[in-house]
Enzyme design. Structure first.
Site, PDB file in Angstrom:
ATOM      1  CD  GLU A   1      -8.569  -1.542  -2.882  1.00  0.00           C
ATOM      2  OE1 GLU A   1      -9.086  -1.797  -3.987  1.00  0.00           O
ATOM      3  OE2 GLU A   1      -8.570  -0.407  -2.380  1.00  0.00           O
TER       4      GLU A   1
ATOM      5  CD  GLU B   1      -4.741   2.077  -2.709  1.00  0.00           C
ATOM      6  OE1 GLU B   1      -5.649   2.582  -3.397  1.00  0.00           O
ATOM      7  OE2 GLU B   1      -4.375   0.904  -2.837  1.00  0.00           O
TER       8      GLU B   1
HETATM    9  C1  GAL Z   1      -7.722   1.240  -5.096  1.00  0.00           C
HETATM   10  C2  GAL Z   1      -6.646   0.284  -5.583  1.00  0.00           C
HETATM   11  C3  GAL Z   1      -5.524   1.041  -6.273  1.00  0.00           C
HETATM   12  C4  GAL Z   1      -6.093   1.997  -7.267  1.00  0.00           C
HETATM   13  C5  GAL Z   1      -7.045   2.921  -6.570  1.00  0.00           C
HETATM   14  C6  GAL Z   1      -7.658   3.977  -7.449  1.00  0.00           C
HETATM   15  O1  GAL Z   1      -8.909   0.605  -4.813  1.00  0.00           O
HETATM   16  O2  GAL Z   1      -6.109  -0.421  -4.499  1.00  0.00           O
HETATM   17  O3  GAL Z   1      -4.667   0.102  -6.890  1.00  0.00           O
HETATM   18  O4  GAL Z   1      -6.736   1.309  -8.278  1.00  0.00           O
HETATM   19  O5  GAL Z   1      -8.101   2.177  -6.043  1.00  0.00           O
HETATM   20  O6  GAL Z   1      -8.521   4.798  -6.723  1.00  0.00           O
END
Ligand code: GAL
Length: 692
Positions: free
Chosen positions: A162, A320
């Site tokens: 990110e 994710e």
């Molecule tokens: C994302 C990040 C992850 C984790 C996640 C939690 O933005 O890439 O490492 O922090 O959020 O929701």
């Protein structure tokens, strides 16, 4: 600056031919607890996990002291995963820097706009220009590439994490000055582009650009462009050693939807495959008391999925998502039973070729210890969340045939970062409620409600695949954009633009040819002024017998362009204010196509009706001949029809006979009952209507 060798064409760098299932896996957090790794692998098999993102925040473990590397633990984990049939998305660790690096080389730490250097804290906060940081990142990336580049488990490079934010250090400003010099050649040209005679901001030399002044709109805009380009350049530098040693392995970096700060299109151009991290607020405040339940959240999510696909107009990765809830929102409720399956299949419907999570196992400490995960603190598989993830794993296995299958969108919504930045920064008759992103979503809504597939694309994208292009608030027309839109209409396309179209050029300098600038002929209108009444304050009255067959009156407001219909036909007029009777919606037949100008922000029903007529004019069919019940969405991907019920109650759809259930097997009834949060993937052979 590193240049990338692209000896292997992008097309040959592809993912395994499966719909992958997995997530962020941080084995280094569990090394001291014997048996955890073995148990992870056992649980991954149970959950149908086929991919794991490893090493994202592992720098301090991989290089505990400067130049002393320790890959033994990673070797063991990669072998363990390989033995369990789990493919590895191996991350480069630049998203979080080790203490030794940040303390010994302060230049790798970001500076705030005030110039103040940040502490070593948090993550995602390196300087993208620092030669030291680039060298250190390249050194470790090179070692990763040499060691794992040919490993059969390696499926993908997950570059950093990110990327976001800006650095205001001297190194960044020196690079910015060089970038400006390359872009403008002379400081006179820069002064003209930035209109610096205003408030005596004239620059004498490039090296006088030493801070960001929002009152110089061109500077503001160029800084954001530069920071995007510098991040893309950092990304190229990260990739360079990977390409050198493992040219066959695709690369990606995970995005955050419509994150404002970076022009993701520039980053996407550097990657082989795009991916994003999706955290919708299911069951959250936006859904409270709504009969259509999660529909608003689903619509928003769908838009972002289509943006991620639109960057390359190719399948993408859901990198994710949470199996349950997040821990950073004001309120985040666990996904109710069925919601996880529904949300994950929605991603596949929109072109995802992997459904991945943050995170595999919930850490015992740190700020994310209460973030949802596949494996809870109790550490076993007998949890509701694990059961739902495992069930999804079984579903995804049935969908491998969808790999490479297209969504086949014939409609597109334009979304452009330069346009957003310039529009939001421009002081104008109304500065409250410009809402660029929300407006793009409003225009996407009628498409989603009908199950019409849409790509969300940048303004540089080739338009030949589309029959309908919607360009909300296209304030800035960069070189080539007006020409492409003109050609699109001339060749038979249907184009919708709105109020505040074509005000400025790429430098944010106003056109002098009358709005919508170089599109004035295409739309056959001249927008002379713009009023800024409250939302819904002005009635919109269809003209009797208008060419699109609009019949129902509506409400406009927020922005009301006062246009002269120079060549266009008037479809609807304003019903109030001193401009009552003047055009509110116009249509210009141009070449073989038509250009419709929507001079105001209408209510949802009016926009829905207008879009319906435009779809008909463009010859785009909805997903099914029957209207979708409220809260239900339908999307075609390849030969599969995804039917998804985001509402809180059961819904019945008359789909007719002959449909096969691709997940459960067998045929389904002609009157199909979708339970609340239920989803079906159906097919019946033949060609889906969305494909040409
Ligand atoms: C994302 C990040 C992850 C984790 C996640 C939690 O933005 O890439 O490492 O922090 O959020 O929701």
């Amino acid at each position: 600056m590193a240049t990338v060798k692209t000896a292997t064409p992008v097309e040959t760098r592809s993912l395994p031919p499966r719909i992958l299932h997995g997530g962020d896996y941080n084995p280094e957090q569990w090394e001291h607890i014997p048996g955890t790794w073995d148990d992870d692998v056992r649980l991954m098999r149970l959950a149908g996990v086929t991919a794991a993102s490893v090493g994202i925040f592992s720098w301090a473990r991989l290089e505990p002291e400067e130049g002393r590397y320790d890959f033994g633990w990673l070797d063991r984990i990669v072998e363990l995963l390989h033995g369990a049939g789990v493919r590895v998305f191996l991350a480069t660790p630049s998203g979080a820097k080790p203490n030794w690096l940040a303390l010994k080389y302060p230049e790798v730490r970001r500076c705030q706009p005030t110039g103040q250097r940040e502490h070593q804290a948090g993550r995602h906060n390196h300087c993208p220009t620092s030669p030291v940081y680039r060298a250190k990142v390249q050194a470790i990336n090179e070692r990763l590439a040499v060691r794992y580049g040919a490993h059969p488990a390696l499926a993908l490079w997950h570059i950093s994490n990110e990327y976001n934010g800006y650095c205001h250090c001297n190194l960044c400003f020196a690079a910015f000055q060089r970038w400006l010099e390359q872009r403008y050649g002379t400081v006179d040209a820069l002064n003209r582009a930035w209109w610096t005679a205003f408030w005596s901001h004239t620059y004498r030399r490039f090296d006088e650009v030493t801070f960001i002044d929002g009152s110089v709109n061109g500077l503001w805009l160029d800084w954001k462009r530069f920071m995007s380009e510098q991040t893309a350049d950092f990304l190229r530098a990260e990739i360079e050693p990977l390409r050198r040693h493992a040219p066959q392995v695709p690369v990606t970096t995970n995005f955050m939807g419509t994150y404002e700060g970076l022009d993701y299109q520039r980053l996407a151009d550097v990657c082989d495959v795009t991916c994003w991290d999706s955290y919708p607020g299911w069951h959250g405040p936006a859904t409270a008391g709504r009969a259509d339940g999660e529909a608003e959240v689903a619509l928003n999510t769908a838009f972002h999925h289509d943006l991620c696909r639109g960057f390359k107009r190719r399948p993408w990765i859901l990198m994710e998502s949470t199996p349950s809830h997040v821990n950073w929102a004001a309120v985040s409720r666990p996904k109710a039973p069925g919601m996880h399956r529904l949300a994950s299949l929605q991603a596949v419907a929109h072109g995802a070729e992997a459904v991945c999570y943050f995170q595999w196992r919930k850490g015992l400490g740190g700020t994310e210890k209460f973030h949802g995960a596949v494996v809870d603190h109790v550490g076993h598989e007998h949890t509701r969340v694990f059961g739902e993830v495992a069930a999804l794993g079984r579903d995804l296995r049935q969908l491998d045939a969808l790999v490479g299958a297209k969504v086949g969108a014939r409609a597109a919504v334009l979304y452009d970062w330069d346009n957003r930045w310039a529009l939001e920064q421009a002081g104008m008759m109304r500065n409250q409620g410009k809402n660029y992103v929300e407006t793009c979503l409003e225009h996407y809504r009628p498409l989603w409600r009908r199950g019409v597939a849409a790509d969300v694309i940048g303004v540089q994208t080739d338009l030949s695949a589309y029959r309908l292009v919607i360009a909300p608030m296209l304030y800035m027309l960069k070189p080539g954009v007006a020409g492409r839109l003109e050609a699109f209409v001339r060749d038979g396309g249907v184009l919708l633009a709105t109020y505040l179209t074509g005000l400025v050029d790429e430098h944010d300098l106003c056109f002098t040819t009358g709005r919508p600038g170089p599109l004035r002929q295409v739309f056959g209108v001249w927008a002379e002024e713009t009023d800024a009444p409250e939302p819904g304050a002005v009635r919109l009255l269809p003209v009797a017998g208008n060419a699109l067959g609009l019949t129902a009156a509506g409400q406009g407001g927020v922005f009301c362009d006062l246009v002269h219909a120079e060549a266009a036909d008037v479809l609807a007029t304003y019903g109030d204010e001193w401009y009552a009777g003047r055009p509110a919606v116009t249509l210009n037949r141009y070449g073989k196509g038509m250009a419709v100008y929507l001079a105001t922000r209408p209510d949802a029903a009016f926009l829905d009706a207008l879009t319906d007529r435009l779809l008909a004019a463009a010859g785009i069919e909805p997903a099914l001949p029957t209207a979708l019940p409220s809260g239900v969405n339908a999307q075609w991907r390849g030969d599969c029809l995804f039917l998804m019920n985001f509402s809180r109650g059961p819904r019945r759809i008359e789909i007719g006979n002959g449909w096969q259930d691709r997940l459960a097997g067998g045929t389904v009834p002609a009157a199909l009952d979708l339970p609340a949060h239920g989803a079906f993937v159906l097919s019946r052979g033949g060609t889906p209507p969305a494909e040409s």
